[in-house]
Design a protein around this motif. Structure first.
Motif, short mmCIF file in Angstrom:
data_model
loop_
_atom_site.label_atom_id
_atom_site.label_comp_id
_atom_site.label_asym_id
_atom_site.label_seq_id
_atom_site.Cartn_x
_atom_site.Cartn_y
_atom_site.Cartn_z
N ALA A 254 0.84 -1.21 0.00
CA ALA A 254 0.00 0.00 0.00
C ALA A 254 0.87 1.25 0.00
CB ALA A 254 -0.93 0.00 1.22
N GLU A 258 0.68 4.04 -2.86
CA GLU A 258 -0.04 5.21 -2.35
C GLU A 258 0.08 6.43 -3.26
OE1 GLU A 258 -0.37 7.88 1.78
OE2 GLU A 258 1.23 6.40 1.50
N VAL A 261 -2.40 6.07 -6.19
CA VAL A 261 -3.80 6.11 -5.74
C VAL A 261 -4.18 7.53 -5.34
CG1 VAL A 261 -5.43 5.28 -3.99
CG2 VAL A 261 -3.77 3.69 -5.03
N ASP A 272 -12.19 0.07 -1.52
CA ASP A 272 -11.32 -1.11 -1.45
C ASP A 272 -12.21 -2.35 -1.43
OD1 ASP A 272 -8.88 -2.44 -1.30
OD2 ASP A 272 -8.94 -2.57 0.89
N PRO A 275 -11.43 -5.94 1.65
CA PRO A 275 -10.25 -5.44 2.36
C PRO A 275 -9.67 -6.43 3.37
CG PRO A 275 -12.25 -4.38 3.18
CD PRO A 275 -12.66 -5.17 1.99
N TRP A 280 -4.90 -1.95 3.62
CA TRP A 280 -4.97 -0.88 2.64
C TRP A 280 -5.92 0.23 3.09
CZ3 TRP A 280 -4.54 -2.41 -3.21
CH2 TRP A 280 -3.29 -3.02 -3.44
N LEU A 281 -6.99 -0.13 3.75
CA LEU A 281 -7.89 0.91 4.26
C LEU A 281 -7.17 1.78 5.28
CD1 LEU A 281 -11.38 -0.80 4.71
CD2 LEU A 281 -10.75 1.01 3.09
N TRP A 284 -5.32 4.18 3.00
CA TRP A 284 -6.21 5.07 2.24
C TRP A 284 -6.95 6.05 3.15
CZ3 TRP A 284 -3.22 3.36 -0.83
CH2 TRP A 284 -3.28 2.22 -1.60
N ALA A 291 -12.37 7.00 2.36
CA ALA A 291 -12.04 5.63 1.95
C ALA A 291 -13.04 4.69 2.57
CB ALA A 291 -10.63 5.26 2.39
N GLY A 293 -14.93 0.41 2.14
CA GLY A 293 -14.71 -0.93 1.62
C GLY A 293 -15.99 -1.71 1.61
N THR A 332 -9.54 -0.30 -5.55
CA THR A 332 -8.37 -1.14 -5.25
C THR A 332 -8.81 -2.50 -4.74
OG1 THR A 332 -8.20 -0.33 -2.96
CG2 THR A 332 -7.00 0.91 -4.65
N ALA A 333 -7.93 -3.47 -4.91
CA ALA A 333 -8.19 -4.82 -4.39
C ALA A 333 -6.85 -5.56 -4.29
CB ALA A 333 -9.15 -5.59 -5.28
#
Length: 430
Positions: A254, A258, A261, A272, A275, A280-281, A284, A291, A293, A332-333
């Motif tokens: 991430a 970053e 993104v 996301d 997640p 990643w959350l 973000w 952000a 998910g 994102t994933a």
């Protein structure tokens, strides 16, 4: 010259008389007879030693002859020094002795020293003969044993070589058995997974049927199938956890992604998909825009909400497809593109290109296909399949993205990230 019996004759007549008297002396009579000790006792002692020596008959016979010669030499060692007995030649004998005294005075010690020296040598020979006899006895008694022992050692060496060869064959057989056992264990592990899934289905069916029988109400096929699918999904998530990368690895990915993104989102929302643990959350959440998910596992979604994240329960693909066009800055994933069927991957790309604003980005992580041959941890997930990076780029471009690239992730097991951008918006960061 006149002389009595005790006077050594020196004149010729007396010498002749002494010689004649000596010739007339009875045989066997000796001037030293009756004197204790002397040559006879020493010779007898030699003979006793010879008789008790532990030597062979042949050597004993030779030594006996040597002793007899020494005995004779001893008795004659002082020949010519004894005076003749009383008689007509006594005076002549004495005269001869006196005349030859300068010769015989040294001959007697020499003769006796010579006899003694030969005696010492004979003793040495006797001892050597005894020792040789002992060696012969040992050879006769133990030689066969020694030869049999040597033959046994040689035979044992051959047998050891044969055993070593057989042991090598056994080791090779064990290695083959070990390899086959590993294959069997792998097959058993696969069968256990299948059995677990089957057992989960059976449990659900039994519980459902038991409940229906107890209440007297029927259960439609759709409800029963949905419950079975949920049981299968739970089992699959437990198996997939074996191929999950470490949290610090996901967090490092991430951090690497970053800038791309943040530039694509530019304050717009970031979504996301699945997640999971929320690494990643966590990153973000620090961006300029909101952000959120969507998590297919309700338990994981609940944990993320307790940590303060905006996460909803649901199917990520369907949720993304329902969002308004241009409403997101980034999608994102970290675990979706290579663990979902190809049809779902295409659906995610199609939904993302619609939901993203101009200049928005789709970021999808996949395991490097080369890692499948080396047994990287990511490939422990039974859902994972190899996806070539070029296929990802072509898919993104084919479904409407303006540009797409694949970057290598720097931390953890070999992995790749697709970064696809829609047309418009600010240029991507250098």
């Amino acid at each position: 010259m006149a002389a009595d019996d005790d006077t050594t004759p020196t004149d010729p007549a007396s010498v002749i008389d002494a010689v004649a008297a000596g010739a007339a002396r009875p045989e066997g009579e000796d001037e030293h007879d009756g004197v204790p000790g002397g040559a006879d006792d020493e010779v007898a002692a030699w003979r006793d030693k010879l008789a008790t020596a532990a030597i062979s008959p042949r050597a004993k016979e030779a030594l006996t002859e040597s002793r007899e010669h020494l005995d004779a030499a001893w008795h004659s060692s002082d020949a010519g020094t004894e005076a003749a007995p009383a008689g007509k030649l006594r005076h002549a004998h004495r005269a001869a002795l006196v005349g030859m005294r300068h010769v015989t005075s040294h001959q007697v010690p020499f003769n006796r020293e010579l006899v003694v020296a030969v005696d010492r040598l004979t003793r040495v020979v006797e001892e050597l003969a005894t020792r040789l006899e002992l060696v012969d006895t040992l050879e006769e008694r133990y030689g066969g044993i020694l030869r049999r022992a040597q033959a046994g050692v040689a035979t044992a060496g051959v047998q050891i070589d044969d055993l070593a060869g057989e042991l090598a064959e056994v080791v090779a057989g064990l290695e083959d058995v070990t390899a086959r056992l590993a294959d069997v264990e792998a097959d058993v592990a696969g069968q256990r997974q299948v059995l677990g899934a089957t057992r989960a289905r059976e449990d659900v069916v039994l519980r459902t049927l038991t409940g229906a029988a107890g209440t007297g109400t029927g259960t439609d096929t759709a409800t029963l199938a949905a419950e079975v699918d949920r049981a299968d999904a739970a089992l699959l998530r437990r198996l997939a956890a074996a191929g999950r990368p470490r949290p610090e690895t996901v967090l490092a990915w991430a951090r690497q992604l970053e800038p791309a993104v943040a530039a694509a989102a530019a304050g717009a929302p970031v979504l996301d998909l699945d997640p999971d643990r929320g690494e990643w959350l966590d990153v973000w959440a620090g961006l300029e825009g909101p952000a959120s998910g969507v998590e297919s596992d309700p338990a994981a979604a609940a944990v993320l909400r307790e940590r303060g994240h905006d996460v909803s329960d649901g199917e990520p693909v369907a949720h993304l497809a329902e969002l308004p066009a241009g409403s997101l800055g980034a999608v994102t994933a970290v675990a979706l593109a290579d663990v979902r069927p190809l049809g779902e991957l295409v659906a995610v790309v199609d939904a993302a290109v619609t939901a993203l604003r101009p200049g928005g980005a789709l970021v999808l992580v996949v395991a490097d296909p080369a890692g499948a041959a080396t047994g990287d941890v990511l490939w422990a997930d039974p859902r994972r399949r190899p996806v070539h990076p070029d296929a990802l780029v072509l898919l993104a471009l084919d479904r409407g993205f303006a540009e797409a690239e694949v970057v290598g992730l720097e931390d953890g097991p070999p992995s790749l990230a697709l970064v696809a951008r829609t047309a418009g918006g600010a240029p991507p960061p250098a």
